[in-house]
Design a protein around this motif. Structure first.
Motif, PDB file in Angstrom:
ATOM      1  N   ILE A   1     -23.895  30.776  17.902  1.00 44.73           N
ATOM      2  CA  ILE A   1     -24.366  29.858  16.852  1.00 44.73           C
ATOM      3  C   ILE A   1     -25.710  29.265  17.255  1.00 44.73           C
ATOM      4  O   ILE A   1     -26.631  29.168  16.438  1.00 44.73           O
ATOM      5  CB  ILE A   1     -23.313  28.765  16.564  1.00 44.73           C
ATOM      6  CG1 ILE A   1     -22.079  29.400  15.920  1.00 44.73           C
ATOM      7  CG2 ILE A   1     -23.898  27.662  15.692  1.00 44.73           C
ATOM      8  CD1 ILE A   1     -20.878  28.473  15.825  1.00 44.73           C
ATOM      9  N   SER A   2     -25.834  28.896  18.521  1.00 42.40           N
ATOM     10  CA  SER A   2     -27.097  28.359  19.031  1.00 42.40           C
ATOM     11  C   SER A   2     -28.232  29.368  18.887  1.00 42.40           C
ATOM     12  O   SER A   2     -29.331  29.023  18.450  1.00 42.40           O
ATOM     13  CB  SER A   2     -26.930  27.967  20.504  1.00 42.40           C
ATOM     14  OG  SER A   2     -28.155  27.598  21.069  1.00 42.40           O
TER      15      SER A   2
ATOM     16  N   VAL B   1     -24.690  32.387   8.158  1.00 41.51           N
ATOM     17  CA  VAL B   1     -24.777  33.375   9.233  1.00 41.51           C
ATOM     18  C   VAL B   1     -24.163  32.818  10.514  1.00 41.51           C
ATOM     19  O   VAL B   1     -23.474  33.526  11.246  1.00 41.51           O
ATOM     20  CB  VAL B   1     -26.244  33.820   9.450  1.00 41.51           C
ATOM     21  CG1 VAL B   1     -26.378  34.687  10.688  1.00 41.51           C
ATOM     22  CG2 VAL B   1     -26.754  34.558   8.228  1.00 41.51           C
ATOM     23  N   SER B   2     -24.378  31.536  10.777  1.00 44.63           N
ATOM     24  CA  SER B   2     -23.777  30.892  11.954  1.00 44.63           C
ATOM     25  C   SER B   2     -22.255  30.920  11.886  1.00 44.63           C
ATOM     26  O   SER B   2     -21.589  31.185  12.897  1.00 44.63           O
ATOM     27  CB  SER B   2     -24.257  29.445  12.075  1.00 44.63           C
ATOM     28  OG  SER B   2     -25.629  29.386  12.336  1.00 44.63           O
ATOM     29  N   LYS B   3     -21.720  30.653  10.718  1.00 45.25           N
ATOM     30  CA  LYS B   3     -20.257  30.677  10.560  1.00 45.25           C
ATOM     31  C   LYS B   3     -19.694  32.073  10.801  1.00 45.25           C
ATOM     32  O   LYS B   3     -18.708  32.244  11.520  1.00 45.25           O
ATOM     33  CB  LYS B   3     -19.862  30.204   9.153  1.00 45.25           C
ATOM     34  CG  LYS B   3     -20.073  28.738   8.907  1.00 45.25           C
ATOM     35  CD  LYS B   3     -19.748  28.409   7.460  1.00 45.25           C
ATOM     36  CE  LYS B   3     -20.279  27.058   7.062  1.00 45.25           C
ATOM     37  NZ  LYS B   3     -20.121  26.805   5.628  1.00 45.25           N
TER      38      LYS B   3
ATOM     39  N   TYR C   1     -30.547  22.401  18.840  1.00 44.96           N
ATOM     40  CA  TYR C   1     -30.908  23.276  17.721  1.00 44.96           C
ATOM     41  C   TYR C   1     -30.171  22.878  16.446  1.00 44.96           C
ATOM     42  O   TYR C   1     -30.760  22.891  15.363  1.00 44.96           O
ATOM     43  CB  TYR C   1     -30.619  24.740  18.039  1.00 44.96           C
ATOM     44  CG  TYR C   1     -31.526  25.330  19.075  1.00 44.96           C
ATOM     45  CD1 TYR C   1     -32.876  25.019  19.115  1.00 44.96           C
ATOM     46  CD2 TYR C   1     -31.032  26.214  20.015  1.00 44.96           C
ATOM     47  CE1 TYR C   1     -33.711  25.565  20.075  1.00 44.96           C
ATOM     48  CE2 TYR C   1     -31.858  26.770  20.975  1.00 44.96           C
ATOM     49  CZ  TYR C   1     -33.190  26.438  20.997  1.00 44.96           C
ATOM     50  OH  TYR C   1     -34.009  26.989  21.937  1.00 44.96           O
ATOM     51  N   ALA C   2     -28.902  22.548  16.557  1.00 41.33           N
ATOM     52  CA  ALA C   2     -28.136  22.119  15.378  1.00 41.33           C
ATOM     53  C   ALA C   2     -28.742  20.853  14.787  1.00 41.33           C
ATOM     54  O   ALA C   2     -28.867  20.725  13.558  1.00 41.33           O
ATOM     55  CB  ALA C   2     -26.670  21.906  15.752  1.00 41.33           C
TER      56      ALA C   2
ATOM     57  N   LEU D   1     -29.261  29.657  15.218  1.00 38.09           N
ATOM     58  CA  LEU D   1     -30.068  28.507  14.789  1.00 38.09           C
ATOM     59  C   LEU D   1     -31.449  28.525  15.437  1.00 38.09           C
ATOM     60  O   LEU D   1     -32.444  28.188  14.794  1.00 38.09           O
ATOM     61  CB  LEU D   1     -29.335  27.206  15.093  1.00 38.09           C
ATOM     62  CG  LEU D   1     -28.075  26.968  14.270  1.00 38.09           C
ATOM     63  CD1 LEU D   1     -27.356  25.712  14.739  1.00 38.09           C
ATOM     64  CD2 LEU D   1     -28.394  26.886  12.779  1.00 38.09           C
ATOM     65  N   MET D   2     -31.525  28.940  16.711  1.00 37.45           N
ATOM     66  CA  MET D   2     -32.812  29.053  17.383  1.00 37.45           C
ATOM     67  C   MET D   2     -33.715  30.037  16.630  1.00 37.45           C
ATOM     68  O   MET D   2     -34.870  29.742  16.350  1.00 37.45           O
ATOM     69  CB  MET D   2     -32.624  29.528  18.820  1.00 37.45           C
ATOM     70  CG  MET D   2     -33.937  29.777  19.553  1.00 37.45           C
ATOM     71  SD  MET D   2     -33.737  30.612  21.131  1.00 37.45           S
ATOM     72  CE  MET D   2     -33.357  32.276  20.608  1.00 37.45           C
ATOM     73  N   ASN D   3     -33.170  31.197  16.300  1.00 39.67           N
ATOM     74  CA  ASN D   3     -33.972  32.196  15.585  1.00 39.67           C
ATOM     75  C   ASN D   3     -34.291  31.760  14.165  1.00 39.67           C
ATOM     76  O   ASN D   3     -35.340  32.133  13.627  1.00 39.67           O
ATOM     77  CB  ASN D   3     -33.271  33.550  15.620  1.00 39.67           C
ATOM     78  CG  ASN D   3     -33.419  34.199  16.976  1.00 39.67           C
ATOM     79  OD1 ASN D   3     -34.521  34.545  17.382  1.00 39.67           O
ATOM     80  ND2 ASN D   3     -32.328  34.334  17.699  1.00 39.67           N
ATOM     81  N   SER D   4     -33.425  30.979  13.550  1.00 39.31           N
ATOM     82  CA  SER D   4     -33.728  30.429  12.225  1.00 39.31           C
ATOM     83  C   SER D   4     -34.903  29.463  12.314  1.00 39.31           C
ATOM     84  O   SER D   4     -35.784  29.453  11.452  1.00 39.31           O
ATOM     85  CB  SER D   4     -32.505  29.715  11.652  1.00 39.31           C
ATOM     86  OG  SER D   4     -31.444  30.619  11.471  1.00 39.31           O
TER      87      SER D   4
END
Length: 138
Positions: A62-63, A10-12, A124-125, A66-69
């Motif tokens: 992307i941040s 999803v980030s990609k 986050y990453a 990842l934050m929501n993930s």
């Protein structure tokens, strides 16, 4: 493993889509600003921050993904700590020092803000890649 890969995929996709849109925004920044503002001085002042935002918005997206993930995996406290640290521990104090002692231009403050968002994304990453998420119990 599937959850980790899902967030990366999803980030990609999100990053790629917003990179394309961001490049268009950067190229057409003057035209976009004229839709909202008619004063040429204001347009010239806002043009560079909008171009920078257009070019780096994909990193912010992307941040956010990842934050929501991390939030979805139960790591709400870690996300809260990162947000408090980057907003109140980095951006706000640096911004206050800049404004009170150096009288910076809008672009300088904008770069500090984007730097704090970039720092947030890096954290986050790191948190996502270290595989120590999803173990929170209620």
């Amino acid at each position: 493993n599937r959850a980790k890969q899902w967030a990366l995929d999803v980030s990609k996709i999100g990053g790629l889509l917003t990179l394309v849109i961001g490049i268009i925004i950067s190229i057409l920044s003057y035209e976009i600003l004229t839709l909202f503002v008619s004063d040429p001085k204001v347009i010239n002042l806002a043009k560079m921050p909008l171009q920078i935002t257009g070019l780096i918005i994909f990193l912010d997206i992307i941040s956010v993904i990842l934050m929501n993930s991390l939030i979805g995996s139960g790591e709400v406290l870690k996300v809260l700590k990162v947000n408090i640290f980057t907003q109140w521990g980095v951006f706000f104090p640096v911004g206050v020092i800049l404004v009170l002692f150096f009288k910076p231009c809008l672009l300088s403050i904008w770069l500090v803000f984007n730097g704090s968002r970039l720092l947030q994304g890096i954290i986050y990453a790191y948190l996502w890649s270290n595989n120590r998420w999803g173990k929170t119990t209620v």
